[in-house]
Design a protein around this motif. Structure first.
Motif, short mmCIF file in Angstrom:
data_model
loop_
_atom_site.label_atom_id
_atom_site.label_comp_id
_atom_site.label_asym_id
_atom_site.label_seq_id
_atom_site.Cartn_x
_atom_site.Cartn_y
_atom_site.Cartn_z
N SER A 1 131.44 -12.65 23.68
CA SER A 1 130.30 -12.47 22.77
C SER A 1 129.27 -13.57 22.94
CB SER A 1 130.71 -12.35 21.31
OG SER A 1 132.05 -12.60 21.11
N GLY B 1 125.82 -8.39 11.53
CA GLY B 1 125.55 -8.23 12.96
C GLY B 1 125.03 -6.84 13.29
N ASP C 1 138.89 -18.99 24.70
CA ASP C 1 139.18 -17.65 24.17
C ASP C 1 138.18 -16.64 24.75
OD1 ASP C 1 140.56 -16.01 21.79
OD2 ASP C 1 138.45 -15.47 21.95
N LEU D 1 130.48 -10.60 8.65
CA LEU D 1 129.72 -10.93 9.87
C LEU D 1 129.39 -9.65 10.65
CD1 LEU D 1 131.70 -14.07 11.07
CD2 LEU D 1 129.32 -14.04 10.30
N THR D 2 130.34 -8.72 10.69
CA THR D 2 130.10 -7.49 11.42
C THR D 2 128.97 -6.69 10.79
OG1 THR D 2 132.44 -7.45 11.90
CG2 THR D 2 131.20 -5.47 12.41
N LEU E 1 123.25 -13.41 17.18
CA LEU E 1 122.36 -12.70 18.09
C LEU E 1 121.44 -11.77 17.31
CD1 LEU E 1 121.39 -11.53 20.78
CD2 LEU E 1 123.45 -10.17 20.88
N SER F 1 126.89 -12.64 25.63
CA SER F 1 125.85 -11.71 25.21
C SER F 1 124.75 -12.45 24.46
CB SER F 1 126.42 -10.64 24.29
OG SER F 1 127.22 -9.77 25.04
N LYS G 1 133.99 -15.11 17.37
CA LYS G 1 133.41 -14.12 18.27
C LYS G 1 132.43 -13.22 17.51
CE LYS G 1 137.24 -10.85 17.85
NZ LYS G 1 138.51 -10.41 18.38
N LYS G 2 132.75 -12.98 16.24
CA LYS G 2 131.83 -12.14 15.45
C LYS G 2 130.60 -12.94 15.05
CE LYS G 2 135.03 -8.76 14.53
NZ LYS G 2 135.28 -7.51 13.90
N GLY H 1 137.46 -13.58 23.87
CA GLY H 1 136.64 -12.84 22.90
C GLY H 1 135.38 -13.64 22.58
N LEU I 1 127.85 -12.77 17.81
CA LEU I 1 127.01 -11.58 17.88
C LEU I 1 126.19 -11.39 16.61
CD1 LEU I 1 129.28 -9.16 19.85
CD2 LEU I 1 127.25 -10.35 20.61
N CYS I 2 126.71 -11.92 15.51
CA CYS I 2 125.93 -11.89 14.27
C CYS I 2 124.69 -12.77 14.44
CB CYS I 2 126.80 -12.41 13.14
SG CYS I 2 126.00 -12.34 11.55
#
Lengths: 1021, 143
Positions: A202, A132, A196, A128-129, A169, A205, A162-163, A198, A166-167
């Motif tokens: 995210s 992202g 949570d 995912l990171t 996004l 955002s 949480k990842k 975290g 943003l992924c």
């Protein structure tokens, strides 16, 4: 100190560190790259461990700034390694080395997808990171659904979710369709209930990105954001790990407030109140503490709160609190706070009504202009630039000029440009403008672009009053020993044109002028020589009777350049010499330059276009948004509509000697129109009549017949109306018992009314006890208004009465208004409106309540005005022209020359029209100074009726224009024409005294008499 | 978009860590790093922590010999970023125990892992030190 057990890597890093110079480092890097390349070629020999080590080395080398054109494949291949350490390196290095368009990345899509949908959550996180950070469109298409599922899955742990947020996004930015899923906005709202932090951080955002693009879809998230803020502000359920120096996650607070700034308003009163409580607490409760980190974190939240308050256009009280805080910040020693104070005060300029308070800090801001820190100086300059208007232009510009000589080079160009623009925009008189520019060239000639001195020439040429003064000044400067070349150019040009005006003064004979200019000749470059040659030719021409000695001197100069290698110089020299032997012919050819056509200041255009610096851009844009560009003509005393204080517009033509003719024509036109026969078309001189298709088309129609009786009261109507609306403003509140105004309204009632005429929700009236808000919906001839009566007090409001006094053309029904409004409560009263026929009359709300022994009884105009019954419509030329032709003159088509128009550029007029729901049809009228608009009007009588409007403006005189309105109904045509005229001439007067005392001559009606609609209307209109 | 890049640079201007959240070519990176490092390192302690450069605003903070530079766009709150830098340093402190330039040099991968847990796609993901460090601790245990 091995890098996770990778000895080779540590050795390499040490070696690099021990390199004495860049050359050694390069050699070491080259050696290592050669080594890695041979290793990678022999693929079988490299184990996953080795690969990992080499890939890190590559990343390290890349970070040092060396190009690495291999090893990408190896990094990508590690992604599909089975073990975590290799996989992790593969993911991280890939996302550092590659970008979304890299071919190798496509190879990894499958491996990445397998990790995302697999069961191993650490693998999921890695994948995912990567997506992202560098995922592209292809990823968006193949992975969006999986990522969404992870984000909202209840079985998934927060560390994955949480990842995923943003992924998503990233994928949304690559392809906005990924969130076009049914019910996504509800899911988004649910996400904001997350416990949570975290995931919440995210998701916030993600929300910011979604809302900034389309706030409509995410209204349901708004109250949730406020809830989040409330929780944080009260420190409820905030885990210790997320408390930073005692402050509940400042980052989440800031992000949440940022999200709220993307919603245009907050309509729900409860939500608004809760939010304002939080904001109030932040504004009041942030103290300066010793601990730097705590201080920074709390001020991060405070500055964000300030931005949000400004955005929400909060109550005046809160606004002045903000200004007071900012005033404090810009005076502190701590540089970060001062910097941000200045930056936010610049933003504050956008808020109406506070400019005057900001001006009080002028001296303080000027101190910051001299700060040793360039970041702070930039902010100070930006702020000064933004707050400059005609009242303080002299001080500010002179301050900038003074600073210019000591300013460092990085800022001089910006300073010069800004000083030049301000001088042009706000000059109280023209000679001051000339002085400023001359000083500017004198002090910072290298930074004064050609545009600046061209502009001075334009002004001087177009203003006869200024010419002698400018020539005198130029003479002064040119006498100085070492002057900048730009100064030589400008003075030579001006002296060439106008030095004959000085002829009788000492030291100003043609001969003397020639000799002082010619002294500079040896120092100038080839680009200046042609200007000097022209100047000489002009001097020669003005010397009557001819002076043989001067003639010989000048001819000698021409002669010298007749064989110059520069074609421009040569041509001028040859031609001027030949011409000057012709005597009388010279007079015609070298006659004074004609006036320049009006044009937008190239400087301001340049400033708007310039990408040079963010600092520069922001303020100029802000300025451009705030004020009209300076191409209006005459120095006017008229107030612009946008709430800024009166601004003296500099103009090209102060004494409109040329446009006098036009004006006379126009006047003639009006008198004739009133009298009987024709209207002379005041075509601006620059436009070519043949290109004016509409003009041709309209020409005969215009002359055809006398305007109908309805169009008669033109000339004095303007002033009459203005007087009328002023009287109405003054009467808008009439306290019944005591004239000493026990209850003062907050804000300007007239201004609020005018604002509501252009938008559908907002505050109609407010005083310390009550706020009346309005929200309206309009469909064809029907309207539904909701009055929100909010008791601001902790005691109930009693004897509440609301009476609608409708004009004859409106049918209005107000639902029952309760007699008592409980403390802190708000009641909603729907009001149905039906429009029967076209009329500009205004409905009045006669509102009263009792406070103590006093009855407060404001009478408020309701924004159920003509334009609310308009529906924008775009017509094509095929539809427009037949219609326009078939409506052949009065009473269906009326034309009028309107004078005393508040000067505005055409684009501004177009946006005014659009806000009145008159659709501007660009391109329909070939003349760029004209504008055509269309709209549909609805009423019971007329039903849907198409209206066509044409405005012809005169760029040489923006205070007048000719307007033609046509529709199928005579009353509508007349009313619409008058309505538009009111919009163009009458101006919602900005920020007057909050409660104008009614003129003593006006009898104040007792509450009993006020029920007579006739009386009140008469008073109001 | 928020955070555009994070740089760690020593007093001599040598880059010790660079993480970009938008793609720049190597030449662009070299030029950008050169310019901003020159600008920021020349500043004194009494000057503010924000430097405007091209379309970026650089928020920076100095810890002994190491400068942390974060490039942001107009969408970010400067002070929040300034404290985010401090949070990053505290997190590194917790892991390395009084972190220094050498720790970052020789444990580049760990510095990257931490950053990756904290920032993603230019946005802050996590601000709890325990959560940031837990994957690294897991890995340390495994090896």
């Amino acid at each position: 100190m091995a890098l996770s057990g990778m000895r080779g890597l540590s050795v390499f890093i040490s070696d690099i560190r021990n390199c004495q110079n860049k050359e050694q480092e390069r050699l070491r890097v080259d050696k290592e790259l050669g080594n890695i390349r041979t290793r990678f070629k022999n693929e079988k020999a490299s184990t996953p461990y080795e690969k990992k080590k080499y890939v890190w080395k590559i990343l390290y080398i890349y970070m040092l700034g060396y190009d690495v054109d291999f090893g990408h494949m190896e990094a990508v291949s590690l992604i599909s390694a089975p073990k975590y350490p290799e996989k992790q390196v593969g993911y991280i290095v890939t996302s550092c080395l590659l970008n979304e368009n890299h071919d190798f990345l496509r190879l990894a899509i499958n491996a990445v997808r397998n990790d995302i949908i697999g069961r191993n959550e650490t693998f999921q996180c890695l994948a995912l990171t990567l997506v992202g950070n560098i995922g592209g469109r292809e990823f968006a298409e193949s992975l969006a659904a999986d990522v969404q599922k992870l984000l909202i899955s209840s079985s998934c742990r927060p560390l994955v979710r949480k990842k995923a947020a943003l992924c998503l996004l990233r994928l949304y930015r690559k392809n906005p369709d990924v969130v076009n899923v049914d019910g996504w906005s509800d899911r988004m709202a649910q996400l904001l209930d997350e416990r949570d932090f975290g995931v919440l951080t995210s998701s916030m955002s993600l929300l910011v990105a979604l809302v900034s693009n389309n706030h409509e879809a995410y209204w349901s998230c708004l109250p949730k954001c406020v809830k989040v803020l409330e929780k944080l502000a009260r420190n409820q359920d905030v885990p210790q790990e997320y408390t930073y120096y005692g402050i509940p996650s400042p980052w989440l607070q800031v992000k949440t407030m940022r999200a709220l700034q993307y919603f245009p308003t907050i309509e729900d009163p409860n939500t608004r109140r809760s939010l304002f409580e939080v904001l109030q607490r932040v504004l009041m409760g942030t103290d300066v503490v010793k601990n730097v980190n705590k201080n920074n974190a709390s001020h991060a939240v405070l500055f964000e709160a300030l931005a949000l308050v400004m955005h929400l256009d909060a109550e005046k009280e809160m606004m002045s609190q903000c200004v007071a805080l900012l005033g404090k910040f810009i005076a502190v020693r701590e540089p970060n706070i001062r910097y941000l104070g200045l930056e936010n005060m610049t933003r504050m300029l956008m808020v109406t009504d506070v400019q005057d308070i900001i001006k009080r800090h002028q001296a303080q801001i000027i101190t910051s202009l001299k700060d040793p820190d360039i970041s702070i100086r930039r902010r100070a300059l930006d702020l000064l630039y933004g707050m400059c208007d005609v009242s303080n232009a002299k001080d500010i510009v002179e301050e900038i000029l003074q600073y210019l000589s000591s300013a460092d080079f990085a800022m001089r160009e910006e300073l010069s440009l800004k000083a030049a623009i301000l001088a042009e925009k706000f000059a109280p008189d023209m000679s001051w403008y000339v002085d400023v520019i001359l000083q500017l060239i004198d002090k910072a000639g290298d930074f004064v672009s050609d545009d600046i001195w061209f502009r001075v020439v334009q002004f001087v040429t177009n203003n006869e009053d200024l010419q002698t003064y400018a020539a005198l000044k130029a003479r002064e400067y040119v006498d100085k020993p070492a002057i900048h070349e730009t100064m030589v150019k400008l003075s030579a040009y001006i002296l060439g044109e106008y030095s004959h005006l000085l002829a009788r003064r000492p030291g100003c004979s043609p001969k003397e002028i020639f000799s002082i200019i010619h002294e500079k000749f040896p120092t100038v470059s080839t680009s200046t020589i042609p200007i000097l040659l022209s100047t000489y030719a002009k001097i020669l021409m003005h010397t009557q009777p001819p002076d043989p000695e001067l003639q010989n001197q000048i001819w000698a100069v021409f002669g010298k350049f007749e064989s110059c290698i520069d074609a421009e110089i040569q041509q001028r020299a040859v031609e001027y010499r030949a011409l000057s032997r012709k005597g009388a012919a010279l007079m015609d050819i070298l006659a004074e330059m004609p006036k320049f056509p009006e044009r937008q200041s190239a400087l301001i255009k340049k400033a708007e276009d310039s990408e040079a610096d963010t600092a520069e851009q922001s303020a100029i844009k802000l300025r451009a948004a705030q004020q009209q560009t300076s191409n209006a003509l005459v120095v006017t005393d008229q107030r612009p509509a946008n709430g800024t204080p009166p601004v003296g517009q500099l103009s090209l033509v102060k004494v409109p000697s040329v446009s006098n003719v036009d004006q006379n024509n126009a006047e003639l036109g009006v008198t004739q129109a009133n009298g009987a026969l024709t209207i002379v078309d005041p075509q601006p001189p620059s436009s070519t009549p043949s290109a004016d298709l509409l003009g041709d088309l309209l020409g005969p129609l215009v002359i055809e017949g006398p305007p109908g009786a309805t169009a008669q009261p033109e000339p004095n109507l303007v002033s009459g109306l203005e007087g009328g609306s002023n009287a109405a403003d003054a009467l808008a509140i009439a306290p019944v018992e005591d004239q000493s105004n026990i209850v003062q309204p907050i804000g300007n009632i007239a201004e609020r009314f005018h604002a509501l005429c252009l938008k559908d929700s907002g505050v109609l009236y407010e005083d310390p006890y009550i706020q009346i808000g309005i929200k309206a919906e309009w469909r064809a001839q029907h309207g539904r208004l909701i009055l929100f009566l909010g008791n601001k007090n902790i005691a109930p409001l009693v004897s509440v009465k609301a009476l609608i006094l409708p004009p004859s053309h409106l049918k209005m029904e107000l639902s029952l208004v309760p007699e008592t409004i409980p403390p802190r409560a708000q009641v909603q009263c729907p009001l149905e409106v039906i429009n029967l026929q076209p009329s500009r009359d205004v409905a009045v709300l006669d509102f009263s309540y009792k406070f103590g022994t006093h009855v407060v009884n404001p009478k408020l105009r309701l924004p159920a005005v003509l334009n609310k019954f308009l529906q924008p419509i775009q017509v094509s030329p095929e539809e427009f022209f037949p219609q326009w032709r078939s409506l052949s003159g009065p009473p269906l088509k009326l034309q009028e020359v309107v004078r005393g128009v508040r000067p505005m550029p055409l684009v501004e007029m177009a946006s005014l029209f659009n806000s009145l729901r008159l659709t501007v049809c660009p391109g329909l009228d070939p003349n760029p100074n004209n504008m055509v608009a269309s709209t549909t009007f609805y009423s019971e009588n007329t039903r849907a009726m198409l209206c066509l409007i044409r405005m012809e403006t005169d760029p040489a005189d923006r205070t007048q224009l000719r307007m033609t309105v046509a529709s199928g109904d005579p009353a509508l045509t007349f009313e619409l024409k008058e309505f538009i005229k009111e919009q163009l001439v009458s101006i919602p007067v900005p920020s007057r005294a909050p409660a104008p005392v009614p003129p003593p001559a006006q009898p104040v009606s007792p509450p009993t008499a006020s029920s007579d609609p006739g009386d009140i209307l008469a008073g109001l209109l | 978009m928020g955070i555009r890049f994070i740089l760690m640079v020593n007093k001599q201007g040598q880059t010790r860590l660079a993480q970009y959240y938008e793609y720049l070519t190597l030449e662009e990176r070299r030029a950008l790093e050169g310019e901003i490092v020159r600008k920021c390192l020349a500043r004194t302690e009494q000057q503010c922590s924000f430097v405007e450069h091209r379309n970026y605003k650089i928020v920076y903070r100095r810890y002994a010999s190491l400068f942390f530079l974060v490039g942001v766009d107009n969408e970010e709150n400067e002070l929040a970023i300034l404290e985010f830098i401090h949070l990053l340093v505290e997190t590194m402190d917790r892991h390395f125990g009084n972190v220094c330039e050498l720790d970052i040099m020789f444990h580049l991968e760990k510095a990257h892992f931490m950053l990756e847990e904290m920032v993603m796609n230019g946005c802050i993901v996590e601000t709890s030190k325990a959560n940031i460090l837990s994957p690294i601790q897991l890995m340390d245990k495994a090896s």
